[in-house]
Design a protein around this motif. Structure first.
Motif, PDB file in Angstrom:
ATOM      1  N   ASP A   1       0.813  -1.219   0.000  1.00 23.17           N
ATOM      2  CA  ASP A   1       0.000   0.000   0.000  1.00 23.17           C
ATOM      3  C   ASP A   1       0.846   1.268   0.000  1.00 23.17           C
ATOM      4  O   ASP A   1       0.341   2.360   0.240  1.00 23.17           O
ATOM      5  N   SER A   2       2.118   1.112  -0.274  1.00 20.05           N
ATOM      6  CA  SER A   2       3.028   2.266  -0.255  1.00 20.05           C
ATOM      7  C   SER A   2       2.764   3.203  -1.430  1.00 20.05           C
ATOM      8  O   SER A   2       2.335   2.779  -2.504  1.00 20.05           O
ATOM      9  N   ASP A   3       3.025   4.496  -1.210  1.00 22.35           N
ATOM     10  CA  ASP A   3       2.912   5.487  -2.279  1.00 22.35           C
ATOM     11  C   ASP A   3       4.232   5.706  -2.995  1.00 22.35           C
ATOM     12  O   ASP A   3       4.268   6.333  -4.056  1.00 22.35           O
ATOM     13  N   ARG A   4       5.316   5.186  -2.417  1.00 20.46           N
ATOM     14  CA  ARG A   4       6.642   5.425  -2.995  1.00 20.46           C
ATOM     15  C   ARG A   4       7.616   4.341  -2.543  1.00 20.46           C
ATOM     16  O   ARG A   4       7.655   3.992  -1.371  1.00 20.46           O
ATOM     17  N   GLU A   5       8.361   3.801  -3.491  1.00 23.99           N
ATOM     18  CA  GLU A   5       9.377   2.802  -3.182  1.00 23.99           C
ATOM     19  C   GLU A   5      10.606   3.048  -4.050  1.00 23.99           C
ATOM     20  O   GLU A   5      10.491   3.519  -5.189  1.00 23.99           O
ATOM     21  N   VAL A   6      11.776   2.747  -3.494  1.00 23.22           N
ATOM     22  CA  VAL A   6      13.027   2.806  -4.254  1.00 23.22           C
ATOM     23  C   VAL A   6      13.503   1.366  -4.445  1.00 23.22           C
ATOM     24  O   VAL A   6      13.758   0.645  -3.474  1.00 23.22           O
ATOM     25  N   ILE A   7      13.605   0.949  -5.692  1.00 19.66           N
ATOM     26  CA  ILE A   7      13.943  -0.439  -6.026  1.00 19.66           C
ATOM     27  C   ILE A   7      15.322  -0.476  -6.675  1.00 19.66           C
ATOM     28  O   ILE A   7      15.602   0.292  -7.597  1.00 19.66           O
ATOM     29  N   GLU A   8      16.173  -1.370  -6.182  1.00 18.28           N
ATOM     30  CA  GLU A   8      17.532  -1.506  -6.730  1.00 18.28           C
ATOM     31  C   GLU A   8      17.638  -2.785  -7.553  1.00 18.28           C
ATOM     32  O   GLU A   8      17.094  -3.826  -7.190  1.00 18.28           O
ATOM     33  N   TYR A   9      18.399  -2.674  -8.675  1.00 15.38           N
ATOM     34  CA  TYR A   9      18.589  -3.810  -9.576  1.00 15.38           C
ATOM     35  C   TYR A   9      20.060  -3.938  -9.930  1.00 15.38           C
ATOM     36  O   TYR A   9      20.796  -2.936 -10.000  1.00 15.38           O
ATOM     37  N   SER A  10      20.475  -5.181 -10.180  1.00 17.52           N
ATOM     38  CA  SER A  10      21.846  -5.443 -10.616  1.00 17.52           C
ATOM     39  C   SER A  10      21.832  -6.607 -11.616  1.00 17.52           C
ATOM     40  O   SER A  10      21.266  -7.668 -11.326  1.00 17.52           O
ATOM     41  N   PHE A  11      22.435  -6.373 -12.791  1.00 13.22           N
ATOM     42  CA  PHE A  11      22.468  -7.398 -13.833  1.00 13.22           C
ATOM     43  C   PHE A  11      23.889  -7.537 -14.385  1.00 13.22           C
ATOM     44  O   PHE A  11      24.606  -6.534 -14.531  1.00 13.22           O
ATOM     45  N   LYS A  12      24.268  -8.769 -14.685  1.00 18.23           N
ATOM     46  CA  LYS A  12      25.551  -9.042 -15.329  1.00 18.23           C
ATOM     47  C   LYS A  12      25.306  -9.645 -16.694  1.00 18.23           C
ATOM     48  O   LYS A  12      24.395 -10.454 -16.876  1.00 18.23           O
ATOM     49  N   GLY A  13      26.147  -9.252 -17.651  1.00 18.30           N
ATOM     50  CA  GLY A  13      25.987  -9.727 -19.005  1.00 18.30           C
ATOM     51  C   GLY A  13      26.667 -11.058 -19.261  1.00 18.30           C
ATOM     52  O   GLY A  13      27.401 -11.561 -18.397  1.00 18.30           O
ATOM     53  N   PRO A  14      26.426 -11.646 -20.428  1.00 13.59           N
ATOM     54  CA  PRO A  14      25.543 -11.076 -21.459  1.00 13.59           C
ATOM     55  C   PRO A  14      24.071 -11.312 -21.105  1.00 13.59           C
ATOM     56  O   PRO A  14      23.715 -12.376 -20.610  1.00 13.59           O
ATOM     57  N   LYS A  15      23.230 -10.311 -21.370  1.00 12.63           N
ATOM     58  CA  LYS A  15      21.830 -10.445 -21.009  1.00 12.63           C
ATOM     59  C   LYS A  15      20.971  -9.418 -21.735  1.00 12.63           C
ATOM     60  O   LYS A  15      21.349  -8.251 -21.858  1.00 12.63           O
ATOM     61  N   GLU A  16      19.817  -9.885 -22.196  1.00 11.47           N
ATOM     62  CA  GLU A  16      18.776  -8.983 -22.681  1.00 11.47           C
ATOM     63  C   GLU A  16      17.764  -8.820 -21.558  1.00 11.47           C
ATOM     64  O   GLU A  16      17.165  -9.794 -21.109  1.00 11.47           O
ATOM     65  N   ILE A  17      17.591  -7.610 -21.086  1.00  6.65           N
ATOM     66  CA  ILE A  17      16.754  -7.340 -19.915  1.00  6.65           C
ATOM     67  C   ILE A  17      15.367  -6.894 -20.364  1.00  6.65           C
ATOM     68  O   ILE A  17      15.221  -5.982 -21.179  1.00  6.65           O
ATOM     69  N   THR A  18      14.345  -7.544 -19.813  1.00 13.15           N
ATOM     70  CA  THR A  18      12.955  -7.186 -20.108  1.00 13.15           C
ATOM     71  C   THR A  18      12.219  -6.883 -18.801  1.00 13.15           C
ATOM     72  O   THR A  18      12.778  -7.033 -17.709  1.00 13.15           O
ATOM     73  N   GLY A  19      10.980  -6.508 -18.940  1.00 16.70           N
ATOM     74  CA  GLY A  19      10.191  -6.201 -17.761  1.00 16.70           C
ATOM     75  C   GLY A  19      10.105  -7.356 -16.789  1.00 16.70           C
ATOM     76  O   GLY A  19      10.066  -7.154 -15.569  1.00 16.70           O
TER      77      GLY A  19
END
Length: 336
Positions: free
Chosen positions: A95-113
């Protein structure tokens, strides 16, 4: 021939049809000539401007200082990365109005939703493309997701951004398309009445029926500012503290029960138009309806029990008379 009246005709037929998960049709009629578009146009505008949605409002990418920068090992420039990010439709699970989300990806990779889903965020368009990184690249970024309405340009939220965050234009509205058609409908022998048919499409953050409810609430809230100041007493023909509130569904048309054609036609021929009429009947009264077979009887009993009004119970013992009166008023309006 037009009759002299002292108030506008109140629509009595409402139909809500879920076409698919993200598409719905809402029909209301009959309206007097000119009233349909008067109501439909502001509702359409409110669907776009008042429906609550979610959008990324800021992004911070490790090693990137501004939106026109580039990042080693990523196919897209940062500007294209941001464009792709804004196309992804986020939805906060809490029910939050605001969130900070962290992501980390290593290749090789095609990133999608789909790669952005986690315990806090749901991506409603998981196939949306974000970026491609090669085998020696690492992409670390954080996104600010906020709840809001309408559209807010990045210039207006830039000062609120934390250090190193790039402010984004925020497209909150989850309504992709809202259109309405005005059709003619015959009331008695008068062809001048009108029907509104809304078709609402959302992106999946909220359902189309929920979006329509939000816009109605917004309209009521905006109009209510005049009520206290001008001491307006609005008497709604279909509402009552004991009927239109807790038992408001009983004033809905029997079409909403989604009965089989055989059961519906039998009730229609018996001139039973409202769910409340069924709630007021016991099993013996139903059995006496002409051409109502055993299967239809069982179907009606099952549906009424499902919506919380089992046939033959005393749930309405304190509001039977009010309900009968309201249904009689509705039926008299239909015959005007």
């Amino acid at each position: 021939m037009r009759k002299i009246t002292t108030s506008a005709y109140m629509p009595t037929e409402i139909k809500v049809e879920s076409v698919s998960e993200n598409v719905a049709k809402i029909t209301a009629y009959p309206f007097e000539a000119g009233y349909a578009v008067t109501l439909a146009h502001p509702l359409r505008r409110l669907l776009y401007t008042s429906t609550v949605g979610f959008a990324p409002t800021g992004v911070k990418i490790k090693g990137v200082s501004h939106e026109f920068d580039s990042m080693r090992g990523m196919l897209e420039d940062v500007a294209f990365f941001i464009i792709n990010l804004k196309k992804i439709r986020f939805k906060l699970k809490n029910d939050s109005d605001r969130e900070v989300i962290e992501y980390s990806f290593k290749g090789p990779k095609e990133i999608t939703g789909a790669d952005l889903n986690n315990d806090i965020i749901e991506i409603v368009n998981p196939d949306a493309y974000l970026a491609t990184i090669n085998e020696d690249a690492e992409l670390n970024f954080s996104v600010i997701i906020q709840k809001g309405i309408g559209y807010v340009p990045s210039e207006e939220i830039r000062d609120e951004m934390e250090e190193d965050y790039i402010a984004l234009d925020a497209f909150f509205t989850p309504v992709k398309k809202a259109v309405y058609d005005i059709e003619s409908v015959l009331v008695e022998d008068n062809p001048d009445f009108e029907k509104i048919v809304f078709t609402i499409t959302t992106d999946g953050q909220v359902g189309p029926i929920e979006a329509f409810k939000h816009c109605l609430e917004a309209m009521y809230q905006q109009m209510s500012v005049f009520k206290g100041v001008l001491d307006i007493d609005v008497n709604m023909p279909v509402s009552n503290s004991s009927v239109g509130g807790e038992h408001g569904k009983l004033l809905s048309n029997i079409e909403e029960l989604n009965l089989s054609a055989r059961s519906f036609n039998c009730l229609d021929k018996a001139e039973i138009r409202y769910i409340g009429e069924l709630a007021l009947m016991d099993e013996n009264e139903l059995k006496e309806l002409k051409n109502l077979g055993k299967k239809s009887l069982e179907e009606i009993k099952a549906v009424m029990e499902e919506i919380g009004y089992p046939v033959g119970t005393d749930i309405l013992k304190d509001s039977k008379e009010q309900l009968k009166k309201k249904i009689a008023e509705l039926k008299s309006q239909m015959s005007v």
